[in-house]
Design a protein around this motif. Structure first.
Motif, PDB file in Angstrom:
ATOM      1  N   THR A   1       0.835  -1.198   0.000  1.00 30.12           N
ATOM      2  CA  THR A   1       0.000   0.000   0.000  1.00 30.12           C
ATOM      3  C   THR A   1       0.874   1.253   0.000  1.00 30.12           C
ATOM      4  N   HIS A   2       0.488   2.215  -0.811  1.00 26.06           N
ATOM      5  CA  HIS A   2       1.251   3.467  -0.878  1.00 26.06           C
ATOM      6  C   HIS A   2       0.438   4.719  -0.559  1.00 26.06           C
ATOM      7  N   HIS A   3      -0.632   4.964  -1.318  1.00 29.44           N
ATOM      8  CA  HIS A   3      -1.261   6.286  -1.205  1.00 29.44           C
ATOM      9  C   HIS A   3      -2.729   6.235  -0.850  1.00 29.44           C
ATOM     10  N   PRO A   4      -3.037   6.555   0.415  1.00 24.40           N
ATOM     11  CA  PRO A   4      -4.442   6.662   0.794  1.00 24.40           C
ATOM     12  C   PRO A   4      -5.011   7.998   0.322  1.00 24.40           C
TER      13      PRO A   4
ATOM     14  N   ALA B   1       0.979  -0.455 -10.252  1.00 25.29           N
ATOM     15  CA  ALA B   1       0.375   0.880 -10.258  1.00 25.29           C
ATOM     16  C   ALA B   1       0.814   1.641  -9.026  1.00 25.29           C
ATOM     17  N   HIS B   2       1.321   2.849  -9.248  1.00 24.68           N
ATOM     18  CA  HIS B   2       1.821   3.626  -8.119  1.00 24.68           C
ATOM     19  C   HIS B   2       1.083   4.951  -7.929  1.00 24.68           C
ATOM     20  N   GLY B   3       0.795   5.629  -9.029  1.00 20.67           N
ATOM     21  CA  GLY B   3       0.247   6.992  -8.931  1.00 20.67           C
ATOM     22  C   GLY B   3      -1.217   7.039  -8.563  1.00 20.67           C
TER      23      GLY B   3
ATOM     24  N   ASP C   1       4.656   7.929 -12.580  1.00 19.28           N
ATOM     25  CA  ASP C   1       4.850   7.797 -11.134  1.00 19.28           C
ATOM     26  C   ASP C   1       3.678   8.451 -10.416  1.00 19.28           C
ATOM     27  N   LEU C   2       3.947   9.480  -9.641  1.00 17.34           N
ATOM     28  CA  LEU C   2       2.849  10.047  -8.853  1.00 17.34           C
ATOM     29  C   LEU C   2       1.950  10.932  -9.691  1.00 17.34           C
ATOM     30  N   SER C   3       0.770  11.149  -9.151  1.00 20.28           N
ATOM     31  CA  SER C   3      -0.241  11.930  -9.853  1.00 20.28           C
ATOM     32  C   SER C   3      -0.899  12.864  -8.863  1.00 20.28           C
TER      33      SER C   3
ATOM     34  N   PRO D   1      11.770  12.687 -11.306  1.00 20.67           N
ATOM     35  CA  PRO D   1      11.085  13.376 -10.212  1.00 20.67           C
ATOM     36  C   PRO D   1      10.267  12.387  -9.380  1.00 20.67           C
ATOM     37  N   HIS D   2       9.691  12.897  -8.312  1.00 20.87           N
ATOM     38  CA  HIS D   2       8.832  12.020  -7.514  1.00 20.87           C
ATOM     39  C   HIS D   2       7.463  12.675  -7.289  1.00 20.87           C
ATOM     40  N   GLY D   3       7.350  13.556  -6.314  1.00 17.24           N
ATOM     41  CA  GLY D   3       6.023  14.099  -6.034  1.00 17.24           C
ATOM     42  C   GLY D   3       5.530  15.063  -7.085  1.00 17.24           C
TER      43      GLY D   3
ATOM     44  N   PRO E   1      14.669  16.286  -2.874  1.00 20.52           N
ATOM     45  CA  PRO E   1      13.295  16.679  -2.550  1.00 20.52           C
ATOM     46  C   PRO E   1      12.287  15.662  -3.088  1.00 20.52           C
ATOM     47  N   LEU E   2      11.309  15.311  -2.290  1.00 26.67           N
ATOM     48  CA  LEU E   2      10.338  14.294  -2.718  1.00 26.67           C
ATOM     49  C   LEU E   2       8.903  14.794  -2.738  1.00 26.67           C
ATOM     50  N   HIS E   3       8.345  14.969  -1.542  1.00 23.34           N
ATOM     51  CA  HIS E   3       6.889  15.159  -1.466  1.00 23.34           C
ATOM     52  C   HIS E   3       6.533  16.464  -0.783  1.00 23.34           C
ATOM     53  N   ASN E   4       5.326  16.965  -1.101  1.00 28.94           N
ATOM     54  CA  ASN E   4       4.889  18.272  -0.592  1.00 28.94           C
ATOM     55  C   ASN E   4       3.566  18.191   0.145  1.00 28.94           C
TER      56      ASN E   4
ATOM     57  N   VAL F   1      13.392  10.831   5.092  1.00 25.58           N
ATOM     58  CA  VAL F   1      11.954  11.055   5.046  1.00 25.58           C
ATOM     59  C   VAL F   1      11.411  10.780   3.642  1.00 25.58           C
ATOM     60  N   GLY F   2      10.231  10.177   3.599  1.00 29.84           N
ATOM     61  CA  GLY F   2       9.531   9.982   2.326  1.00 29.84           C
ATOM     62  C   GLY F   2       8.434  11.022   2.237  1.00 29.84           C
ATOM     63  N   HIS F   3       7.215  10.574   2.466  1.00 28.77           N
ATOM     64  CA  HIS F   3       6.096  11.507   2.412  1.00 28.77           C
ATOM     65  C   HIS F   3       6.019  12.363   3.665  1.00 28.77           C
ATOM     66  N   LEU F   4       5.251  13.441   3.542  1.00 31.36           N
ATOM     67  CA  LEU F   4       4.842  14.257   4.679  1.00 31.36           C
ATOM     68  C   LEU F   4       3.325  14.165   4.770  1.00 31.36           C
TER      69      LEU F   4
ATOM     70  N   ASN G   1       9.324   8.720   8.072  1.00 27.56           N
ATOM     71  CA  ASN G   1      10.716   8.393   7.800  1.00 27.56           C
ATOM     72  C   ASN G   1      10.935   6.911   7.526  1.00 27.56           C
ATOM     73  N   LYS G   2      11.844   6.670   6.606  1.00 27.24           N
ATOM     74  CA  LYS G   2      12.131   5.283   6.229  1.00 27.24           C
ATOM     75  C   LYS G   2      13.009   4.607   7.269  1.00 27.24           C
ATOM     76  N   LEU G   3      13.894   5.367   7.871  1.00 32.74           N
ATOM     77  CA  LEU G   3      14.841   4.758   8.809  1.00 32.74           C
ATOM     78  C   LEU G   3      14.597   5.306  10.208  1.00 32.74           C
TER      79      LEU G   3
ATOM     80  N   PRO H   1       5.546   2.753   5.744  1.00 39.32           N
ATOM     81  CA  PRO H   1       4.420   3.569   5.318  1.00 39.32           C
ATOM     82  C   PRO H   1       4.857   4.567   4.255  1.00 39.32           C
ATOM     83  N   HIS H   2       3.976   4.860   3.329  1.00 37.89           N
ATOM     84  CA  HIS H   2       4.295   5.884   2.339  1.00 37.89           C
ATOM     85  C   HIS H   2       3.480   7.124   2.657  1.00 37.89           C
ATOM     86  N   GLN H   3       2.380   7.313   1.943  1.00 42.67           N
ATOM     87  CA  GLN H   3       1.574   8.497   2.197  1.00 42.67           C
ATOM     88  C   GLN H   3       0.658   8.297   3.402  1.00 42.67           C
TER      89      GLN H   3
HETATM   90  S1  CUK Z   1       6.069   6.937  -2.696  1.00 38.85           S
HETATM   91 CU1  CUK Z   1       7.399   8.592  -2.254  1.00 38.85          CU
HETATM   92  S2  CUK Z   1       8.164   7.805  -0.361  1.00 38.85           S
HETATM   93 CU2  CUK Z   1       4.454   8.100  -2.662  1.00 38.85          CU
HETATM   94 CU3  CUK Z   1       5.024   5.306  -3.179  1.00 38.85          CU
HETATM   95 CU4  CUK Z   1       6.842   6.113  -0.843  1.00 38.85          CU
END
Ligand code: CUK
Ligand code: CUA
Length: 864
Positions: free
Chosen positions: A120-123, A169-171, A238-240, A331-333, A397-400, A439-442, A461-463, A502-504
């Motif tokens: 699971t990634h994005h709720p 599927a990720h986004g 990737d993300l949407s 890019p990511h976010g 930089p990853l997520h906002n 850190v991944g998501h915020l 945080n991942k670690l 955990p991701h998002q």
């Molecule tokens: S992702 Cu970027 S840290 Cu939204 Cu699947 Cu996990």
């Protein structure tokens, strides 16, 4: 008390208390010293501490990563409240072990195969006008491209859909602003069909895309037949994010392999990581889903693959509904601002955040101003002309997330392990905060909605290196709560997550949630409908049709009806279980030993378990929740006999039976106990009525629950009396015992109602009285004195009135009991209780506080 501490207590406790002497030279300072806490620790603790019974301001729904579940916790306390089983069996909730949840879980089968985990990634929370409505929650599974839908009415998963064309599927999941659709973008490009295609044909036959899942907000279901996929090049989407406000109707999806590189370490090619990050830029996909949804209604615009409508790229291009904009590589976010005008893309490998401006993009699209086309013919917009600007943030930089302050945005820096606060309008960096680590998501408070609340940011945080007790090489991951109310960020709290990466996570104000406390009687919680197996009291039965046995059973404290079931080996057994309780939280669990079945039945719920009775023997079944004092007795037997075997009856043991006189005596005793118990209940009921319980909803609910039990007494009484009339005293005793059980349960809830009522109507204790109560309890007084009752010492209600100058008298006695042992009144007490009050060595302060506590008791004397 030193100056600093004084200042501190007034900070935390409010000036009124600091000015009083209640906390005096003491308690707080002592605790701080003992535990080695600093002033800042105490302030942070006070900011996150939730007193017993308190409620948080926000609830967070966090992806449970590889556990395939979701985690629900409160902010600011960071207390975990629930795991929601989504893609993975979870026995406590019966998920995957009862028939109703199995149906949901098995909707997630892919090509006929059971899949019992998820990544699971994005709720995402359902929206109205871009704001959360608190009704539905969805989450994606990256590994097995699926979405799970969860009802916030009961925090249970009610639907899983499998993406018919993607292989990962990720986004997703991202709701459009009125929950019309849920976006789920592809990750690893693959053929849409289910056939083999050699990797050499990657550019021709492998595809990416974005699926627009149609969502029905009223019923909380994805409508698969009304959903469609927008075909995209194999760029590894990737993300949407969904546009909102001015950009409503559009979708944004970034990507990381514009190179269309396919690796091949094993044949001497450089690895994917080198080939996929060769170009300076990748592509942000910009698409008009609103237009495409209309186009998809015409069969000539779609290709049907695996029964699902796909809009080919040519159609999107011809209708000017799909565009590309270069973005810094890999890019990511991608995150749309609350008003929909700014779209921020963060480039993992680039130190910048790129802020695109919707009005600029839209102008280029309207003017058909393209700088070129990609190999598939998709028009490309000029990057510079689409950009509002770029700002250097730091490494990775990853997520906002957004806050309630206009222009304020928070971005995670994966490599630097920092959170950076900046302004996407002015492009200025405002503050940085270190986190531990990577850190991944915020998660902001409603921080991706059109109505962000600010206050806190959570760093996921991942670690968790060096943060927690070592529990082996697999560490928990770390959610860190950060206060963003000040000019600079302040890290408040670390919470280990021991479940998966955990991701998002998404947060919502609790006042927006209205989950139910019980189900309408006979509800199948997974469908929300009345269950075909709904069984009310008196309707319990066992139905046999050939080798199919259906048991219609009920559960209520503290019995399962029926209690004996005999079937033939090989029978297919289905047990429908209805929890008849109305009382809050009176869950009964159910299992049949050895048959790998388990159900959790909440008040009013009907569920079922099913198994083939393929092993012979005797199998206890029982309630698996400690639901009442007679929970252990809440059991029965399943007996499986082999129809082809002959069984010899056992020789009956000779046991002594009771005489009619003995039976009569037991019967009389039982009835007498019941009469006495009824008197207790009557007194509680009188207290409740006298104090107007119905003015307090929580109390009134508890009283309803209590009468739910009491209401069953007359029927049992009738059976008892019939047994007496028929001369069956044995049976009469058992029914009278049942009455006692019901009375105990009534009294149990009744007393809970009384306590709750007392806490509602008693006057507020002053802080001195609170300190006094603590001293009274911890100093040992409560060992002999029970308020409102004479126990091993006298009742202290009214003690201040018993003596002239009562307060001084009592204070002197507490400080120096020995001096008063000759006082005639005290002497009399010593004789009566055969006990001398010991000197508990209370300080003057404590004694003063205890007197305040006694005053509070007297004020509320009528309640004890
Ligand atoms: S992702 Cu970027 S840290 Cu939204 Cu699947 Cu996990
Ligand atoms: Cu019901 Cu234990």
């Amino acid at each position: 008390m030193n100056y600093k501490l004084n200042k501190l207590s007034s900070l935390i406790l409010g000036s009124a208390i600091a000015a009083s002497t209640a906390f005096g030279a003491g308690t707080l300072e002592k605790v701080m010293k003992e535990r080695g806490l600093t002033e800042n620790d105490i302030i942070r603790a006070a900011k996150t501490y939730l007193p017993s019974g308190g409620r948080d301001e926000f609830l967070v729904f966090s992806s449970g990563g590889q556990s395939g579940q979701m985690i629900v916790y409160g902010v600011p306390s960071m207390k975990i409240l629930k795991y929601i089983a989504v893609f993975t069996p979870e026995p406590w909730q019966g998920y995957g072990f009862d028939e109703e949840s199995k149906k949901v879980l098995r909707q997630g089968n892919i090509r006929g195969r059971e899949i019992n985990w998820g990544d699971t990634h994005h709720p995402a929370l359902s929206e109205v006008d871009g704001k959360y409505d608190g009704k539905w929650l969805v989450i994606n599974d990256k590994a097995n491209p699926r979405l799970g839908v969860i009802s916030l009415g009961d925090f249970e998963t009610t639907q899983i859909v499998v993406n018919p064309v993607f292989k990962s599927a990720h986004g997703g999941a991202f709701f459009t602003q009125n929950s019309e659709y849920i976006i789920e973008a592809c990750q690893y490009a693959a053929p849409f069909d289910n056939n083999y295609h050699p990797i050499e044909d990657y550019k021709e036959t492998y595809r990416g895309g974005s699926t627009m899942w149609k969502f029905d907000s009223k019923i909380g279901r994805i409508i698969e037949k009304d959903s469609f996929t927008i075909e995209m090049p194999p760029y590894m989407q990737d993300l949407s994010d969904a546009g909102k406000g001015v950009s409503h109707g559009w979708g944004f999806t970034n990507s990381f392999n514009a190179e269309m590189y396919t690796g091949g370490i094993e044949v001497g090619m450089p690895p994917n990581e080198a080939g996929m990050s060769r170009f300076d830029t990748d592509f942000l996909h910009v698409y008009n889903w609103e237009k495409l949804a209309k186009l998809a209604e015409d069969p000539k615009n779609v290709e049907v693959i695996n029964g699902h409508r796909v809009i080919p790229m040519e159609v999107s291009i011809a209708n000017e509904a799909l565009f590309l904009i270069p973005e810094p590589k890999s890019p990511h976010g991608v995150d749309v601002s609350p008003d929909g005008e700014y779209i921020t893309v963060c480039g993992k490998l680039d130190t910048h955040a790129s802020v695109y401006k919707w009005s600029k993009i839209k102008a280029l699209i309207d003017a058909k101003k393209y700088v070129g086309k990609d190999p598939y013919g998709i028009p490309i917009l000029d990057m510079k002309e689409s950009l509002h600007g770029q700002v250097e943030l730091g490494l990775g930089p990853l997520h906002n997330q957004y806050s309630n302050v206009d222009g304020e945005i928070y971005t995670s820096l994966y490599v630097d392990s920092q959170i950076v606060k900046w302004n996407y309008k002015t492009l200025k960096v405002l503050d940085k905060e270190n986190v531990h680590y990577n850190v991944g998501h915020l998660c902001g408070m409603e921080g991706k909605s059109a109505d962000p609340q600010g206050k806190y940011i959570i760093s996921l945080n991942k670690l968790a290196i060096d943060r927690f007790q070592n529990v082996g090489p697999l560490h928990p991951q770390n959610h860190q709560l950060i206060d963003i109310r000040g000019k600079t960020m302040d890290l408040l709290y670390d919470m280990p997550i021991p479940l998966g990466e955990p991701h998002q996570a998404v947060a919502i104000r609790v006042e927006k949630l209205h989950p139910h406390v019980r189900y309408p009687m006979g509800t199948n919680s997974r469908t929300g409908e009345i269950h075909v197996g709904k069984t009310l009291a008196g309707q319990e039965r066992i139905v046999r049709e050939g080798n199919k046995v259906s048991v219609y059973a009920t559960m209520v404290r503290s019995h399962i009806n029926p209690e004996r079931i005999t079937v033939n080996k090989g029978d297919e057994v289905t047990m429908y279980l209805t929890n008849l309780e109305r009382a809050q939280d009176e869950t009964h669990g159910f299992t049949v030993d050895h048959y790998n079945v388990h159900a959790s039945l909440e008040p009013g719920e009907t569920g079922s378990i099913k198994f083939t009775a393929d092993i012979e023997g005797v199998f206890p079944y029982y309630c698996t929740e400690f639901c009442s004092a007679l929970h252990l007795e809440m059991m029965g037997y399943l007996m499986v006999k082999d129809p082809n075997k002959k069984y010899v009856s056992a020789q009956r043991l000779k046991m002594k039976t009771m005489t009619p006189e003995e039976l009569k005596a037991e019967y009389d005793k039982t009835v007498a106990v019941n009469t006495a118990t009824q008197a207790v209940i009557d007194s509680v009921v009188k207290f409740l009525k006298d104090n107007k319980f119905d003015e307090h909803k929580v109390v009134a609910d508890l009283v309803t629950d209590a009468f739910d039990q009491a209401g069953q007494i007359p029927a049992q009484k009738k059976l008892a009396d019939e047994a007496v009339a028929a001369g069956d005293m044995e049976k009469a005793i058992l029914f009278e015992n049942m009455i006692w059980q019901l009375m105990v349960k009534t009294a149990d809830v009744g007393i809970r109602a009384k306590d709750t009522l007392v806490s509602k109507i008693a006057t507020q204790k002053s802080s001195a009285a609170q300190a006094g109560e603590r001293a009274f309890d911890e100093g040992g007084c409560s060992g002999c004195h029970v308020v409102g009752k004479v126990s091993s010492g006298p009742d202290l209600t009214g003690v201040l009135q018993r003596h002239e100058d009562g307060e001084k008298w009592v204070a002197d006695f507490i400080l120096n009991p020995e001096h008063k042992f000759e006082d005639p009144y005290v002497k009399g007490m010593i004789d009566y209780f055969n006990l001398k009050m010991p000197n508990q060595h209370m300080t003057k302060e404590e004694t003063k506080d205890i007197i305040e506590y006694f005053k509070w008791i007297d004020e509320n004397a009528n309640l004890f």
